[in-house]
Design a protein around this motif. Structure first.
Motif, mmCIF file in Angstrom:
data_model
loop_
_atom_site.group_PDB
_atom_site.id
_atom_site.type_symbol
_atom_site.label_atom_id
_atom_site.label_comp_id
_atom_site.label_asym_id
_atom_site.label_seq_id
_atom_site.Cartn_x
_atom_site.Cartn_y
_atom_site.Cartn_z
ATOM 1 N N GLY A 1 -18.931 46.048 38.283
ATOM 2 C CA GLY A 1 -18.941 45.245 37.065
ATOM 3 C C GLY A 1 -17.820 45.625 36.116
ATOM 4 O O GLY A 1 -17.126 44.748 35.563
ATOM 5 N N LEU A 2 -17.633 46.932 35.919
ATOM 6 C CA LEU A 2 -16.580 47.396 35.014
ATOM 7 C C LEU A 2 -15.201 46.949 35.497
ATOM 8 O O LEU A 2 -14.369 46.502 34.697
ATOM 9 C CB LEU A 2 -16.617 48.925 34.907
ATOM 10 N N LYS A 3 -14.971 47.051 36.810
ATOM 11 C CA LYS A 3 -13.665 46.640 37.342
ATOM 12 C C LYS A 3 -13.433 45.147 37.111
ATOM 13 O O LYS A 3 -12.325 44.737 36.745
ATOM 14 C CB LYS A 3 -13.554 46.975 38.829
ATOM 15 N N LYS A 4 -14.468 44.352 37.307
ATOM 16 C CA LYS A 4 -14.327 42.909 37.093
ATOM 17 C C LYS A 4 -13.986 42.609 35.632
ATOM 18 O O LYS A 4 -13.120 41.769 35.346
ATOM 19 C CB LYS A 4 -15.610 42.196 37.493
ATOM 20 N N VAL A 5 -14.658 43.308 34.712
ATOM 21 C CA VAL A 5 -14.377 43.120 33.285
ATOM 22 C C VAL A 5 -12.925 43.510 32.980
ATOM 23 O O VAL A 5 -12.190 42.768 32.309
ATOM 24 C CB VAL A 5 -15.351 43.952 32.424
ATOM 25 N N ILE A 6 -12.501 44.677 33.490
ATOM 26 C CA ILE A 6 -11.141 45.158 33.224
ATOM 27 C C ILE A 6 -10.106 44.200 33.823
ATOM 28 O O ILE A 6 -9.088 43.891 33.198
ATOM 29 C CB ILE A 6 -10.962 46.591 33.770
ATOM 30 N N ASP A 7 -10.376 43.724 35.048
ATOM 31 C CA ASP A 7 -9.437 42.801 35.713
ATOM 32 C C ASP A 7 -9.212 41.529 34.906
ATOM 33 O O ASP A 7 -8.146 40.915 35.002
ATOM 34 C CB ASP A 7 -9.971 42.410 37.095
ATOM 35 N N ASN A 8 -10.220 41.131 34.140
ATOM 36 C CA ASN A 8 -10.143 39.850 33.426
ATOM 37 C C ASN A 8 -9.852 39.988 31.934
ATOM 38 O O ASN A 8 -9.959 39.010 31.192
ATOM 39 C CB ASN A 8 -11.451 39.080 33.631
ATOM 40 N N LEU A 9 -9.489 41.189 31.498
ATOM 41 C CA LEU A 9 -9.184 41.394 30.080
ATOM 42 C C LEU A 9 -7.956 40.591 29.657
ATOM 43 O O LEU A 9 -6.997 40.434 30.422
ATOM 44 C CB LEU A 9 -8.928 42.874 29.795
ATOM 45 N N THR A 10 -7.991 40.094 28.431
ATOM 46 C CA THR A 10 -6.843 39.431 27.829
ATOM 47 C C THR A 10 -6.512 40.157 26.521
ATOM 48 O O THR A 10 -7.340 40.931 26.012
ATOM 49 C CB THR A 10 -7.150 37.955 27.516
ATOM 50 N N PRO A 11 -5.345 39.932 25.957
ATOM 51 C CA PRO A 11 -5.017 40.565 24.679
ATOM 52 C C PRO A 11 -6.062 40.302 23.595
ATOM 53 O O PRO A 11 -6.267 41.135 22.715
ATOM 54 C CB PRO A 11 -3.667 39.944 24.322
ATOM 55 N N ALA A 12 -6.756 39.177 23.668
ATOM 56 C CA ALA A 12 -7.774 38.845 22.667
ATOM 57 C C ALA A 12 -8.968 39.797 22.736
ATOM 58 O O ALA A 12 -9.732 39.912 21.776
ATOM 59 C CB ALA A 12 -8.248 37.410 22.851
ATOM 60 N N ASP A 13 -9.134 40.479 23.871
ATOM 61 C CA ASP A 13 -10.245 41.412 24.027
ATOM 62 C C ASP A 13 -9.937 42.795 23.463
ATOM 63 O O ASP A 13 -10.840 43.630 23.343
ATOM 64 C CB ASP A 13 -10.612 41.569 25.507
ATOM 65 N N SER A 14 -8.679 43.062 23.163
ATOM 66 C CA SER A 14 -8.307 44.396 22.705
ATOM 67 C C SER A 14 -9.050 44.767 21.420
ATOM 68 O O SER A 14 -9.136 43.977 20.482
ATOM 69 C CB SER A 14 -6.793 44.479 22.462
ATOM 70 N N GLY A 15 -9.611 45.968 21.415
ATOM 71 C CA GLY A 15 -10.361 46.433 20.259
ATOM 72 C C GLY A 15 -11.810 46.039 20.266
ATOM 73 O O GLY A 15 -12.527 46.275 19.298
ATOM 74 N N LEU A 16 -12.286 45.448 21.386
ATOM 75 C CA LEU A 16 -13.675 45.009 21.452
ATOM 76 C C LEU A 16 -14.528 45.972 22.275
ATOM 77 O O LEU A 16 -14.022 46.837 22.990
ATOM 78 C CB LEU A 16 -13.759 43.591 22.024
ATOM 79 N N PHE A 17 -15.840 45.809 22.166
ATOM 80 C CA PHE A 17 -16.854 46.652 22.795
ATOM 81 C C PHE A 17 -17.631 45.743 23.741
ATOM 82 O O PHE A 17 -18.261 44.775 23.311
ATOM 83 C CB PHE A 17 -17.749 47.223 21.688
ATOM 84 N N MET A 18 -17.571 46.038 25.046
ATOM 85 C CA MET A 18 -18.166 45.160 26.051
ATOM 86 C C MET A 18 -18.992 45.979 27.040
ATOM 87 O O MET A 18 -18.737 47.172 27.227
ATOM 88 C CB MET A 18 -17.065 44.410 26.817
ATOM 89 N N ASP A 19 -19.960 45.313 27.691
ATOM 90 C CA ASP A 19 -20.703 46.015 28.725
ATOM 91 C C ASP A 19 -20.154 45.650 30.109
ATOM 92 O O ASP A 19 -19.219 44.856 30.229
ATOM 93 C CB ASP A 19 -22.211 45.756 28.620
#
Length: 231
Positions: A205-223
């Motif tokens: 799950g973590l890898k999938k989240v990281i793979d799909n990060l965009t600049p808009a996600d920077s500074g956010l808290f996600m599970d």
């Protein structure tokens, strides 16, 4: 062209599972642990994955960290995962907080991720530029704290979230994405046997989240499922 990750705390648990997940995806992985001699599960993977490099590092030894970063100055990093963590004492309750243990937890959980970001900043800039993913915890959320207790670990992760927010503001102009990630309640030495998911589910799950990060996600808290969490 294969990508490169540096992951801390990889001798067991989520760190080991993340290492395997990225190796299986064809990444070059630099996996760090405090004591290679006792990291049997990790070293066994070297026979399977030629793209695994194991490095010995105590993340609280900032001088050793800088020396390691200097030795890797020509390495481009696409991803730094600050996974190494320490829970500290459990079940101590109000009135029995061990201040020395609190300092130790802060050293590992809060200070070290920032020092890693500082040390490997040049390598991350050489990446695409890179991503800094810090493994936090939902118990560090102020909004979700309705049960009290856990002063040491909670405060270390809340402080880590603050570090992530500042890093995102400082590094986003250069294209580096910084996020805080909750791995779920995982069946590890820290999470215990009653936890809800295993390390592979968390890492996938973590890898999938990281793979799909965009600049808009920077500074956010996600599970680990990609849900946004409140500070």
């Amino acid at each position: 062209m294969s990508k490169t990750a540096f992951i801390t705390g990889t001798n067991r648990g989520v760190g080991l599972a993340l290492t395997v997940a990225y190796l299986e995806a064809g990444w070059q992985v630099y996996a760090s642990c405090r004591d290679i001699a006792s990291a049997d599960e990790l070293t066994r993977r070297q026979n399977i994955f030629p793209n695994l490099a194991i490095v010995e590092l105590d993340v609280t030894d900032h001088e050793a960290m800088m020396h390691l970063a200097q030795s890797m100055e020509t390495t481009s990093l696409d991803l730094l995962i600050n996974n190494a963590g320490y829970y500290g004492p459990k079940g101590y309750g109000f009135g029995n907080t061990d201040a020395d243990e609190w300092r130790k937890v802060f050293e590992i959980n809060t200070i070290s991720p920032l020092k890693m970001a500082e040390a490997f900043y040049p390598q991350l800039k050489q990446g695409s530029p890179g991503v800094i993913a810090c493994l936090s915890s939902k118990v560090g959320s102020m909004a979700e704290n309705t049960s009290g207790g856990g002063y040491i670990y909670r405060s270390s992760k809340a402080a880590l979230n603050s570090v992530v927010k500042s890093l995102s503001n400082d590094l986003q102009p250069e294209g580096i994405i910084t996020v805080a990630l909750h791995p779920g309640w995982v069946q590890t030495e820290m999470g215990g046997p009653n936890a809800l998911i295993d390390t592979q589910a968390s890492a996938t799950g973590l890898k999938k989240v990281i793979d799909n990060l965009t600049p808009a996600d920077s500074g956010l808290f996600m599970d680990y499922q990609g849900n946004y969490l409140p500070w």
